[in-house]
Design an enzyme around this catalytic site. Structure first.
Site, PDB file in Angstrom:
ATOM      1  N   SER A  14       0.727  -1.103   0.087  1.00  0.00           N
ATOM      2  CA  SER A  14       0.018   0.084  -0.048  1.00  0.00           C
ATOM      3  C   SER A  14       0.751   1.213  -0.009  1.00  0.00           C
ATOM      4  O   SER A  14       0.588   2.398  -0.316  1.00  0.00           O
ATOM      5  CB  SER A  14      -0.861   0.030   1.270  1.00  0.00           C
ATOM      6  OG  SER A  14      -1.810  -1.059   1.112  1.00  0.00           O
ATOM      7  N   GLY A  46      -4.601  -2.235  -0.823  1.00  0.00           N
ATOM      8  CA  GLY A  46      -3.557  -1.936  -2.039  1.00  0.00           C
ATOM      9  C   GLY A  46      -3.255  -0.390  -1.937  1.00  0.00           C
ATOM     10  O   GLY A  46      -3.849   0.263  -1.326  1.00  0.00           O
ATOM     11  N   CYS A  48      -9.388  -2.156   3.473  1.00  0.00           N
ATOM     12  CA  CYS A  48      -8.828  -0.766   3.109  1.00  0.00           C
ATOM     13  C   CYS A  48      -9.181  -0.587   1.392  1.00  0.00           C
ATOM     14  O   CYS A  48     -10.167  -0.083   1.254  1.00  0.00           O
ATOM     15  CB  CYS A  48      -7.395  -0.913   3.162  1.00  0.00           C
ATOM     16  SG  CYS A  48      -6.314   0.546   3.198  1.00  0.00           S
ATOM     17  N   LEU A  49      -8.204  -0.659   0.389  1.00  0.00           N
ATOM     18  CA  LEU A  49      -8.588  -0.208  -0.977  1.00  0.00           C
ATOM     19  C   LEU A  49      -9.851  -1.268  -1.475  1.00  0.00           C
ATOM     20  O   LEU A  49     -10.692  -0.990  -2.258  1.00  0.00           O
ATOM     21  CB  LEU A  49      -7.441  -0.796  -1.788  1.00  0.00           C
ATOM     22  CG  LEU A  49      -7.515  -0.455  -3.267  1.00  0.00           C
ATOM     23  CD1 LEU A  49      -7.990   1.082  -3.510  1.00  0.00           C
ATOM     24  CD2 LEU A  49      -6.504  -0.715  -3.898  1.00  0.00           C
ATOM     25  N   ASN A  79      -3.661   2.979   6.974  1.00  0.00           N
ATOM     26  CA  ASN A  79      -2.771   3.070   5.844  1.00  0.00           C
ATOM     27  C   ASN A  79      -3.529   3.496   4.934  1.00  0.00           C
ATOM     28  O   ASN A  79      -3.534   2.438   3.707  1.00  0.00           O
ATOM     29  CB  ASN A  79      -1.754   2.027   5.982  1.00  0.00           C
ATOM     30  CG  ASN A  79      -0.711   2.490   4.551  1.00  0.00           C
ATOM     31  OD1 ASN A  79      -0.701   3.459   4.388  1.00  0.00           O
ATOM     32  ND2 ASN A  79      -0.352   1.598   3.842  1.00  0.00           N
ATOM     33  N   GLY A 114      -4.810   6.912   1.910  1.00  0.00           N
ATOM     34  CA  GLY A 114      -4.743   8.396   1.668  1.00  0.00           C
ATOM     35  C   GLY A 114      -6.130   8.660   0.910  1.00  0.00           C
ATOM     36  O   GLY A 114      -6.265   9.994   0.892  1.00  0.00           O
ATOM     37  N   TYR A 115      -6.943   7.698   0.944  1.00  0.00           N
ATOM     38  CA  TYR A 115      -8.391   7.919   0.253  1.00  0.00           C
ATOM     39  C   TYR A 115      -9.359   7.716   1.198  1.00  0.00           C
ATOM     40  O   TYR A 115      -8.868   6.522   1.785  1.00  0.00           O
ATOM     41  CB  TYR A 115      -8.489   7.350  -1.145  1.00  0.00           C
ATOM     42  CG  TYR A 115      -7.747   8.115  -2.320  1.00  0.00           C
ATOM     43  CD1 TYR A 115      -8.066   8.828  -3.104  1.00  0.00           C
ATOM     44  CD2 TYR A 115      -6.169   7.775  -2.514  1.00  0.00           C
ATOM     45  CE1 TYR A 115      -7.209   9.739  -4.291  1.00  0.00           C
ATOM     46  CE2 TYR A 115      -5.466   8.426  -3.267  1.00  0.00           C
ATOM     47  CZ  TYR A 115      -5.808   9.243  -4.196  1.00  0.00           C
ATOM     48  OH  TYR A 115      -5.200   9.816  -5.187  1.00  0.00           O
ATOM     49  N   HIS A 158      -7.288  -2.249   9.392  1.00  0.00           N
ATOM     50  CA  HIS A 158      -6.647  -3.281   9.008  1.00  0.00           C
ATOM     51  C   HIS A 158      -6.885  -4.538  10.215  1.00  0.00           C
ATOM     52  O   HIS A 158      -6.191  -4.308  11.229  1.00  0.00           O
ATOM     53  CB  HIS A 158      -5.020  -3.248   8.817  1.00  0.00           C
ATOM     54  CG  HIS A 158      -4.827  -2.723   7.498  1.00  0.00           C
ATOM     55  ND1 HIS A 158      -4.464  -3.592   6.263  1.00  0.00           N
ATOM     56  CD2 HIS A 158      -4.877  -1.277   6.966  1.00  0.00           C
ATOM     57  CE1 HIS A 158      -4.363  -2.677   5.388  1.00  0.00           C
ATOM     58  NE2 HIS A 158      -4.428  -1.362   5.664  1.00  0.00           N
ATOM     59  N   GLU A 186      -6.289  -7.444  10.500  1.00  0.00           N
ATOM     60  CA  GLU A 186      -5.347  -8.567  10.607  1.00  0.00           C
ATOM     61  C   GLU A 186      -3.891  -7.912  11.386  1.00  0.00           C
ATOM     62  O   GLU A 186      -3.044  -8.729  11.567  1.00  0.00           O
ATOM     63  CB  GLU A 186      -4.757  -8.943   8.991  1.00  0.00           C
ATOM     64  CG  GLU A 186      -3.948  -7.952   8.338  1.00  0.00           C
ATOM     65  CD  GLU A 186      -4.589  -6.579   7.770  1.00  0.00           C
ATOM     66  OE1 GLU A 186      -3.789  -5.995   7.152  1.00  0.00           O
ATOM     67  OE2 GLU A 186      -5.679  -6.547   7.866  1.00  0.00           O
TER      68      GLU A 186
END
Length: 368
Positions: A46, A223, A251-252, A293, A295-296, A336, A338
């Site tokens: 990422s 990602g 996340c992504l 983690n 940025g979007y 996350h 995990e």
């Protein structure tokens, strides 16, 4: 010891000492607030295209081991810290941080005021920069390229080139298709430890190939990059949604699923990168400490309440941290589960994913 420098797009110049690989590298400059976990940061896909600043002042004090990698290589464009530890002490240590940065050709910079740099990024937002060692100074063309730099083709760059299988730990209870947008090893480990045989697939795998594979569920991984760039993947997810197969996005994967249901995403000012972000479950009124983690983020107002609902929100800024599809066994989270910052606050979400699969299997059996 050689000098090293960071030149930001706004003209700010930081001078420090070189560590890691000697050379020059351009990227988006971001900061991570974690007090530990630098090995995981370096190997997290990422972070592709980014120069990472660690806000904790001493980095490298426990070295690099062979167990905590999150992928097969480092993906960062550069690594910045206040002080690098030259003599780590830990029973698992196999290499120094400096040795690892050299082996991965990552340009490092130490000895700068990382608090000042972080304040600049918080006030102005993440910005491009170029990190370089003495003797590798950028020319006018390199500086112009830095200012125009955009992280592109991120998922295409980090995803698996071909299918692979991760066997379950012990008896195989579930068969999971994992769409790799930049997967971290620990997502695979969490599934394997729960009896899942995980088939890792390239992120752009056609939905027909997935639906014909006999999988019990689909994992959408983390990602890098702008989620809206992945137009074909979003279209693929729309097809997968119609199949009613259980899905879990992280996340992504969360952002891409949001786009697939018609929501929007936006770039954050400086993003969330660290292991201490408080997230509230709107259903239970419980707060979890999470690792993040990104940025979007998903625009909460753009989520159609007739299709999905926002279930998790960030208590620091109110941003969307997770959504649930209405009427389908699909849910996603921005953080996350995990990772263990709480120490294991949200790992139950993997169990919830498998519970959705059990329920789907039960519903299918009733129809026979």
């Amino acid at each position: 010891m050689k000098k090293a420098f960071l030149l930001l797009a706004d003209g700010t110049l930081f001078e420090g000492t070189a560590c890691g690989y000697e050379g020059q590298s351009t990227g988006e400059v971001v900061f991570n607030t974690g007090m530990a976990g630098y090995q995981e940061v370096l190997t997290d896909p990422s972070y592709y295209g980014q120069i990472v600043t660690m806000t904790y002042p001493l980095v490298g004090n426990y070295g690099i081991n062979f167990e905590d990698y999150e992928s097969h290589k480092s993906w960062v464009s550069g690594f910045i810290m206040r002080e690098i530890c030259e003599y780590p002490s830990n029973w698992r240590c196999r290499h120094t941080l400096d040795h690892y940065l050299k082996s991965q050709k990552v340009v490092g910079l130490a000895g700068i005021d990382t608090r000042r740099l972080t304040r600049i990024l918080r006030n102005s937002g993440v910005m491009n920069g170029i990190i370089y060692t003495e003797g590798h100074e950028p020319d006018a063309a390199a500086i112009a390229a830095m200012k125009a730099y955009v992280v592109r083709d991120a998922v295409k760059t980090v995803t698996s080139a071909q299918e692979s299988i991760c066997k379950a730990d012990g008896e195989t209870k579930y068969h999971i298709a994992l769409l790799d947008f930049g997967v971290k090893y620990n997502i695979e480990r969490e599934l394997q430890s729960r009896g899942c045989e995980v088939t890792v697939l390239p992120g752009d795998t056609a939905p027909e190939a997935i639906l014909s594979g006999g999988y019990d569920g689909i994992m959408l991984t983390n990602g890098p990059g702008d989620p809206a760039e992945n137009v074909q993947i979003v279209e693929n997810l729309k097809v997968l949604l119609e199949s009613n197969i259980p899905m879990f996005g992280i996340c992504l994967g969360h952002q891409l699923m949001a786009l697939a249901i018609g929501a929007k995403t936006h770039k954050m000012r400086f993003g969330h990168r660290g292991v201490n972000h408080p997230v509230k479950d709107l259903d239970t009124d419980r707060t979890y400490i999470t690792s993040q983690n990104h940025g979007y983020a998903v625009v909460g107002e753009s989520v159609d309440p007739s299709i999905a609902r926002v279930r998790y929100v960030n208590l620091n800024d109110g941003s969307v941290e997770g959504i649930e599809h209405i009427g389908r066994p699909v849910f996603t989270v921005q953080f996350h589960p995990e990772v263990c910052p709480g120490p294991m606050d949200t790992s139950f979400l993997f169990d919830r994913f498998l519970s959705n699969i059990d329920q789907a299997k039960g519903d299918a059996a009733k129809c026979l």
